[in-house]
Design an enzyme around this catalytic site. Structure first.
Site, PDB file in Angstrom:
ATOM      1  CE  LYS A  40      -3.473  -2.274   0.219  1.00  0.00           C
ATOM      2  NZ  LYS A  40      -3.376  -3.360   0.457  1.00  0.00           N
ATOM      3  CE  LYS A  66      -6.646   1.086  -1.647  1.00  0.00           C
ATOM      4  NZ  LYS A  66      -5.381   1.357  -2.817  1.00  0.00           N
ATOM      5  NE  ARG A 125      -2.551  -6.402 -10.156  1.00  0.00           N
ATOM      6  CZ  ARG A 125      -2.576  -7.215  -9.613  1.00  0.00           C
ATOM      7  NH1 ARG A 125      -1.953  -7.750  -8.998  1.00  0.00           N
ATOM      8  NH2 ARG A 125      -3.252  -6.629  -7.870  1.00  0.00           N
ATOM      9  NE  ARG A 132      -7.622  -5.905 -10.826  1.00  0.00           N
ATOM     10  CZ  ARG A 132      -7.163  -5.760  -9.798  1.00  0.00           C
ATOM     11  NH1 ARG A 132      -6.120  -6.924  -8.726  1.00  0.00           N
ATOM     12  NH2 ARG A 132      -5.824  -4.661  -9.438  1.00  0.00           N
ATOM     13  NE  ARG A 140     -15.354  -4.540  -1.642  1.00  0.00           N
ATOM     14  CZ  ARG A 140     -15.744  -5.908  -1.799  1.00  0.00           C
ATOM     15  NH1 ARG A 140     -14.904  -6.362  -0.350  1.00  0.00           N
ATOM     16  NH2 ARG A 140     -16.831  -5.730  -0.992  1.00  0.00           N
ATOM     17  CG  ASP A 165      -3.686  -2.832  -8.123  1.00  0.00           C
ATOM     18  OD1 ASP A 165      -3.406  -3.545  -8.822  1.00  0.00           O
ATOM     19  OD2 ASP A 165      -3.628  -3.347  -7.106  1.00  0.00           O
ATOM     20  CD  GLU A 210      -3.661  -1.351  -2.652  1.00  0.00           C
ATOM     21  OE1 GLU A 210      -3.324  -3.072  -3.457  1.00  0.00           O
ATOM     22  OE2 GLU A 210      -4.302  -1.613  -2.908  1.00  0.00           O
ATOM     23  CG  ASN A 270      -0.557  -5.717  -5.905  1.00  0.00           C
ATOM     24  OD1 ASN A 270      -0.684  -5.349  -4.391  1.00  0.00           O
ATOM     25  ND2 ASN A 270      -0.954  -4.745  -6.422  1.00  0.00           N
TER      26      ASN A 270
END
Length: 335
Positions: free
Chosen positions: A142, A177, A228, A243, A251, A291, A299, A301
């Protein structure tokens, strides 16, 4: 520059079978094989002749400064049922592995961090660990986006409820978050006029005792989704996964009910990748999923990014092959 590869059926790889690959993973019986990126990696490793060995977090140990584990031989199959076979457990030294894939899902709690310390000991003995253990600790999923503030929406990392409320009043609507979760868990939107806002801030921060991140809410997420993008050794894969949130939700995570659609990278997204790629590469973050919402990086990841199987299906690629090309090159292996 983006990678682009043909489907795996177009590739022929002949490799010796002596190289050993250990994978640190959540219980493999619980994965969804049709969308699991770790399975895609293991299938590619097996196709290249790697010997696979299965390790869970509980199997890792550090004895007199040397990393060891209880491992089981692993066979994998590209099918929706009966996709793996495990052999009998045996004790091994992790320094004997050529490659260890650290693919344990969050939370990044003390047990996860302890595992990175053990894997770092294997790394000192010459094993390639991907992603690099130190960087798994340093690159909070994050917070890493904040290394590149001009790529991100306005954000505040704090546990001060008053400071977070002021930030909300400045931005209008914000996303809250926790710093250690995944898959859209415990993520909330609030804003000015929301009678629950103060209660949410108090609960999210556990009344000022837990640090969280607040970001400006990007309303485009409900229409264009959360994209993504996969990066291998700092370079974006050709093709991404948009997404789209389910109706009535913001979300976009697939685990939270979002749907995946194929998407191309925009010029802005390529600029973001060019900006962050060299840092990822320098830190040994070989496989990363970022993201992006409406041209903003939200983000980064690094623990166990997903998306390989969906992108492969949509674009006819073999993302895992690109990753193994990089990892094998780093070990001086010729194809």
């Amino acid at each position: 520059m983006s990678f682009s590869v043909s489907s795996s059926s177009d590739c022929t790889v002949s490799q010796p079978t002596s190289r050993r690959l250990g994978v640190v993973i959540d219980p493999i019986a619980a994965i969804s094989p049709q969308k699991d990126s770790t399975l895609a990696m293991l299938l590619e490793g097996a196709r290249r002749g790697w010997t696979l060995e299965y390790i869970e977090l509980r199997d890792l140990r550090l004895r007199d400064g040397r990393a060891e584990a209880t491992a089981r031989p692993l066979e994998v199959r590209d099918q929706m049922s009966d996709w793996f076979t495990l052999g009998a457990p045996r004790d091994v030294m992790l320094g004997e592995f050529d490659l260890v894939l650290m693919r344990k899902d969050p939370p990044v709690d003390l047990e996860f961090i302890a595992a990175t310390w053990i894997l770092e000991a294997a790394e000192r003995e010459g094993t390639l660990v991907s992603n690099r253990p130190q960087s798994l600790r340093d690159a909070n999923e994050k917070l890493t986006a904040t290394w590149f503030p001009h790529c991100t929406p306005p954000s505040l990392v704090s546990r001060d409820v008053a400071a977070l409320r002021t930030f909300m009043e400045e931005q209008g609507r914000i996303v809250l978050k926790p710093l250690d979760a995944m898959g859209g868990r415990s993520v909330f939107v609030t804003g000015v006029g929301d009678l629950n806002a103060t209660a949410l801030l108090e609960e999210m921060t556990r009344r000022g005792t837990r640090t969280i991140i607040a970001q400006r809410y990007l309303p485009a997420v409900t229409e264009t989704g959360d994209k993504r993008i996969l990066l291998i050794d700092g370079e974006p894969v050709a093709g991404a996964l948009a997404r789209i949130p389910a109706t009535g939700d913001f979300r976009a995570n697939l685990a939270a009910g979002g749907r995946g659609e194929p998407a191309q990278l925009t010029d802005r997204e390529r600029e973001i990748c060019a900006e962050i790629g060299p840092t990822l590469r320098a830190r040994g973050l070989h496989f990363v999923g970022i993201d992006v919402i409406d041209g903003w990086l939200t983000e980064v990841n690094v623990t166990s990014p997903t998306g390989i199987r969906q992108i492969d299906r949509h674009f006819g690629t073999n993302v895992a092959a690109l990753l193994f090309d990089v990892l094998e090159q780093g070990m001086g292996v010729s194809g």
